[in-house]
Design a protein around this motif. Sequence first.
Motif, PDB file in Angstrom:
ATOM      1  N   GLY A  53      58.361 -40.597  61.422  1.00  0.00           N
ATOM      2  CA  GLY A  53      57.697 -40.993  60.181  1.00  0.00           C
ATOM      3  C   GLY A  53      56.456 -41.827  60.364  1.00  0.00           C
ATOM      4  N   LEU A  81      63.795 -40.640  61.312  1.00  0.00           N
ATOM      5  CA  LEU A  81      62.882 -40.393  60.189  1.00  0.00           C
ATOM      6  C   LEU A  81      63.575 -40.735  58.873  1.00  0.00           C
ATOM      7  CD1 LEU A  81      60.307 -39.206  58.873  1.00  0.00           C
ATOM      8  CD2 LEU A  81      61.325 -36.931  59.186  1.00  0.00           C
ATOM      9  N   TYR A  96      61.692 -35.143  53.648  1.00  0.00           N
ATOM     10  CA  TYR A  96      61.726 -34.695  55.044  1.00  0.00           C
ATOM     11  C   TYR A  96      62.500 -33.386  55.145  1.00  0.00           C
ATOM     12  CZ  TYR A  96      66.510 -36.394  55.611  1.00  0.00           C
ATOM     13  OH  TYR A  96      67.865 -36.580  55.492  1.00  0.00           O
TER      14      TYR A  96
END
Length: 181
Positions: A53, A81, A96
């Motif tokens: 990220g 992430l 995501y």
Amino acid sequence: TYTIDFSDTVISKSLYMIGAFEYYNMNDVLNFFVKNKTVSSHPVVIDIGAHIGVTSIAMIRSGMIKQAIAIEPAPQNVALLEKNITLNKLEEQITYLPYAVSDTDGQLCFELSEDNFGDHRVRSSEPLNGEDNLFHEGTRQTIQVESRRLDTIVADLPPSVRADISLIWIDVQGAEGLVFS
């Protein structure tokens, strides 16, 4: 704020030591595009090869973008992430997706770097030997990951998100041709 893995001696080390990784590069690129009116200010960005990220979170936290679609295939990176999105309270701004972006919808062989978790990559053929084996690709562990075509991913996004996509940020360790196909 990031949760990192200290086994990653490149990106996680940079995050730990200086709090960022390639932040000024991201900022310069986005400012250039906004200044030249090739992207809207505060665009939606598709971040392909999102790692943990670093790019998506930094761009949103700095106010450069309003929303990101972060795409990352490595399971260990995907777990971090997800944690980092939650840690930064960005669940509404970052979606995501656990895929490798490629020219096919299916499965791909994916090789894992032992010390640079931003250097995991699609294995397009047999491991390299000799001088071409600069990053020890031949000794890397491999796993199977799910792949999606960029067209498939974008088609599955809500129309309101698709309409605001202004930039695709790609860091896929040499597999850019597969992404563009």
